[in-house]
Design a protein around this motif. Structure first.
Motif, PDB file in Angstrom:
ATOM      1  N   LYS A  16       0.834  -1.205   0.000  1.00 41.99           N
ATOM      2  CA  LYS A  16       0.000   0.000   0.000  1.00 41.99           C
ATOM      3  C   LYS A  16       0.865   1.249   0.000  1.00 41.99           C
ATOM      4  CE  LYS A  16      -4.029  -1.936   2.300  1.00 41.99           C
ATOM      5  NZ  LYS A  16      -4.807  -1.958   3.529  1.00 41.99           N
ATOM      6  N   LEU A  17       1.912   1.250   0.802  1.00 45.26           N
ATOM      7  CA  LEU A  17       2.813   2.388   0.857  1.00 45.26           C
ATOM      8  C   LEU A  17       3.477   2.592  -0.498  1.00 45.26           C
ATOM      9  CD1 LEU A  17       4.302   4.575   2.459  1.00 45.26           C
ATOM     10  CD2 LEU A  17       6.007   2.849   3.030  1.00 45.26           C
ATOM     11  N   ASN A  18       3.929   1.511  -1.090  1.00 45.78           N
ATOM     12  CA  ASN A  18       4.575   1.614  -2.384  1.00 45.78           C
ATOM     13  C   ASN A  18       3.610   2.122  -3.449  1.00 45.78           C
ATOM     14  OD1 ASN A  18       7.013   0.769  -1.369  1.00 45.78           O
ATOM     15  ND2 ASN A  18       6.679  -1.368  -1.897  1.00 45.78           N
ATOM     16  N   GLN A  19       2.375   1.666  -3.418  1.00 44.56           N
ATOM     17  CA  GLN A  19       1.386   2.138  -4.384  1.00 44.56           C
ATOM     18  C   GLN A  19       1.110   3.626  -4.203  1.00 44.56           C
ATOM     19  OE1 GLN A  19       0.072   0.521  -7.028  1.00 44.56           O
ATOM     20  NE2 GLN A  19       1.490  -1.110  -6.476  1.00 44.56           N
ATOM     21  N   ALA A  20       1.013   4.066  -2.964  1.00 40.92           N
ATOM     22  CA  ALA A  20       0.785   5.484  -2.695  1.00 40.92           C
ATOM     23  C   ALA A  20       1.979   6.318  -3.163  1.00 40.92           C
ATOM     24  CB  ALA A  20       0.536   5.707  -1.206  1.00 40.92           C
ATOM     25  N   LYS A  21       3.171   5.821  -2.913  1.00 37.04           N
ATOM     26  CA  LYS A  21       4.377   6.535  -3.333  1.00 37.04           C
ATOM     27  C   LYS A  21       4.464   6.591  -4.854  1.00 37.04           C
ATOM     28  CE  LYS A  21       8.545   6.862  -1.321  1.00 37.04           C
ATOM     29  NZ  LYS A  21       9.796   6.450  -0.721  1.00 37.04           N
ATOM     30  N   LEU A  22       4.174   5.484  -5.512  1.00 36.88           N
ATOM     31  CA  LEU A  22       4.190   5.468  -6.976  1.00 36.88           C
ATOM     32  C   LEU A  22       3.164   6.433  -7.551  1.00 36.88           C
ATOM     33  CD1 LEU A  22       4.635   1.661  -7.688  1.00 36.88           C
ATOM     34  CD2 LEU A  22       6.299   3.477  -8.095  1.00 36.88           C
ATOM     35  N   ARG A  23       1.994   6.484  -6.964  1.00 35.33           N
ATOM     36  CA  ARG A  23       0.949   7.407  -7.425  1.00 35.33           C
ATOM     37  C   ARG A  23       1.424   8.850  -7.282  1.00 35.33           C
ATOM     38  NH1 ARG A  23      -2.810   6.059  -4.106  1.00 35.33           N
ATOM     39  NH2 ARG A  23      -3.394   4.257  -5.330  1.00 35.33           N
ATOM     40  N   ARG A  24       2.041   9.166  -6.146  1.00 37.78           N
ATOM     41  CA  ARG A  24       2.543  10.524  -5.898  1.00 37.78           C
ATOM     42  C   ARG A  24       3.642  10.875  -6.905  1.00 37.78           C
ATOM     43  NH1 ARG A  24       3.783  10.139  -0.662  1.00 37.78           N
ATOM     44  NH2 ARG A  24       5.927   9.553  -1.068  1.00 37.78           N
ATOM     45  N   ILE A  25       4.527   9.932  -7.185  1.00 40.76           N
ATOM     46  CA  ILE A  25       5.592  10.175  -8.157  1.00 40.76           C
ATOM     47  C   ILE A  25       4.993  10.435  -9.531  1.00 40.76           C
ATOM     48  CG2 ILE A  25       7.519   9.098  -9.396  1.00 40.76           C
ATOM     49  CD1 ILE A  25       8.177   7.634  -6.747  1.00 40.76           C
ATOM     50  N   ARG A  26       4.049   9.600  -9.944  1.00 38.29           N
ATOM     51  CA  ARG A  26       3.405   9.792 -11.258  1.00 38.29           C
ATOM     52  C   ARG A  26       2.733  11.152 -11.351  1.00 38.29           C
ATOM     53  NH1 ARG A  26       1.882   4.177 -10.807  1.00 38.29           N
ATOM     54  NH2 ARG A  26      -0.038   4.846  -9.841  1.00 38.29           N
ATOM     55  N   GLU A  27       2.027  11.551 -10.307  1.00 37.79           N
ATOM     56  CA  GLU A  27       1.337  12.844 -10.324  1.00 37.79           C
ATOM     57  C   GLU A  27       2.330  13.998 -10.423  1.00 37.79           C
ATOM     58  OE1 GLU A  27      -1.100  12.729  -6.827  1.00 37.79           O
ATOM     59  OE2 GLU A  27      -2.545  11.378  -7.745  1.00 37.79           O
ATOM     60  N   ARG A  28       3.428  13.908  -9.680  1.00 38.87           N
ATOM     61  CA  ARG A  28       4.437  14.972  -9.729  1.00 38.87           C
ATOM     62  C   ARG A  28       5.104  15.041 -11.104  1.00 38.87           C
ATOM     63  NH1 ARG A  28       8.614  14.921  -5.041  1.00 38.87           N
ATOM     64  NH2 ARG A  28       9.138  16.873  -6.059  1.00 38.87           N
ATOM     65  N   ILE A  29       5.394  13.888 -11.684  1.00 38.19           N
ATOM     66  CA  ILE A  29       6.028  13.861 -13.007  1.00 38.19           C
ATOM     67  C   ILE A  29       5.077  14.412 -14.065  1.00 38.19           C
ATOM     68  CG2 ILE A  29       6.816  12.311 -14.844  1.00 38.19           C
ATOM     69  CD1 ILE A  29       8.150  10.634 -12.623  1.00 38.19           C
ATOM     70  N   LEU A  30       3.817  14.007 -14.013  1.00 38.65           N
ATOM     71  CA  LEU A  30       2.846  14.529 -14.982  1.00 38.65           C
ATOM     72  C   LEU A  30       2.694  16.038 -14.857  1.00 38.65           C
ATOM     73  CD1 LEU A  30       0.109  11.765 -14.922  1.00 38.65           C
ATOM     74  CD2 LEU A  30       1.652  12.347 -16.810  1.00 38.65           C
ATOM     75  N   LYS A  31       2.688  16.547 -13.642  1.00 35.55           N
ATOM     76  CA  LYS A  31       2.590  18.000 -13.455  1.00 35.55           C
ATOM     77  C   LYS A  31       3.815  18.697 -14.038  1.00 35.55           C
ATOM     78  CE  LYS A  31       1.977  21.669 -10.066  1.00 35.55           C
ATOM     79  NZ  LYS A  31       2.738  22.573 -10.898  1.00 35.55           N
ATOM     80  N   ALA A  32       5.006  18.148 -13.787  1.00 35.13           N
ATOM     81  CA  ALA A  32       6.233  18.735 -14.332  1.00 35.13           C
ATOM     82  C   ALA A  32       6.200  18.736 -15.855  1.00 35.13           C
ATOM     83  CB  ALA A  32       7.453  17.976 -13.823  1.00 35.13           C
ATOM     84  N   GLU A  33       5.710  17.660 -16.448  1.00 34.72           N
ATOM     85  CA  GLU A  33       5.611  17.591 -17.909  1.00 34.72           C
ATOM     86  C   GLU A  33       4.594  18.585 -18.444  1.00 34.72           C
ATOM     87  OE1 GLU A  33       4.811  13.454 -18.570  1.00 34.72           O
ATOM     88  OE2 GLU A  33       6.931  13.003 -18.849  1.00 34.72           O
ATOM     89  N   LYS A  34       3.458  18.694 -17.783  1.00 33.85           N
ATOM     90  CA  LYS A  34       2.427  19.644 -18.225  1.00 33.85           C
ATOM     91  C   LYS A  34       2.922  21.072 -18.129  1.00 33.85           C
ATOM     92  CE  LYS A  34      -1.589  16.830 -17.130  1.00 33.85           C
ATOM     93  NZ  LYS A  34      -2.743  16.672 -16.234  1.00 33.85           N
ATOM     94  N   ASP A  35       3.694  21.371 -17.081  1.00 31.61           N
ATOM     95  CA  ASP A  35       4.236  22.722 -16.919  1.00 31.61           C
ATOM     96  C   ASP A  35       5.158  23.105 -18.077  1.00 31.61           C
ATOM     97  OD1 ASP A  35       2.836  22.965 -14.564  1.00 31.61           O
ATOM     98  OD2 ASP A  35       4.579  22.643 -13.259  1.00 31.61           O
ATOM     99  N   LYS A  36       5.815  22.132 -18.676  1.00 35.24           N
ATOM    100  CA  LYS A  36       6.751  22.395 -19.776  1.00 35.24           C
ATOM    101  C   LYS A  36       6.122  22.172 -21.145  1.00 35.24           C
ATOM    102  CE  LYS A  36      10.566  22.488 -17.057  1.00 35.24           C
ATOM    103  NZ  LYS A  36      11.805  23.156 -17.091  1.00 35.24           N
ATOM    104  N   LEU A  37       4.933  21.617 -21.191  1.00 33.97           N
ATOM    105  CA  LEU A  37       4.294  21.226 -22.441  1.00 33.97           C
ATOM    106  C   LEU A  37       4.102  22.395 -23.403  1.00 33.97           C
ATOM    107  CD1 LEU A  37       3.044  18.792 -23.880  1.00 33.97           C
ATOM    108  CD2 LEU A  37       0.865  19.407 -22.860  1.00 33.97           C
ATOM    109  N   HIS A  38       3.763  23.555 -22.906  1.00 37.73           N
ATOM    110  CA  HIS A  38       3.475  24.699 -23.766  1.00 37.73           C
ATOM    111  C   HIS A  38       4.734  25.346 -24.344  1.00 37.73           C
ATOM    112  CE1 HIS A  38       4.470  26.627 -19.965  1.00 37.73           C
ATOM    113  NE2 HIS A  38       4.704  27.720 -20.641  1.00 37.73           N
TER     114      HIS A  38
END
Length: 58
Positions: A16-38
């Motif tokens: 469960k901890l690993n799944q939560a951590k993976l979800r948080r990592i994915r969300e942070r990476i997607l946000k970083a990518e979206k911030d640079k997308l434009h």
């Protein structure tokens, strides 16, 4: 070989901890990518992703 399987076994809380951590990592990476997308030339996107992963695993 049984020693290896005992060392690598995870209990339900670890999973469960690993799944939560993976979800948080994915969300942070997607946000970083979206911030640079434009940007026409998104310098530093890979560096941002690497930084996020390093922060989360340490």
């Amino acid at each position: 070989m049984s020693d290896l399987s005992e060392q690598s076994s995870l209990d339900e809380d670890d999973l469960k901890l690993n799944q939560a951590k993976l979800r948080r990592i994915r969300e942070r990476i997607l946000k970083a990518e979206k911030d640079k997308l434009h940007l026409d030339n998104p310098h530093g996107a890979v560096n941002d992703i690497e930084k996020i992963v390093r922060e989360e695993i340490n």
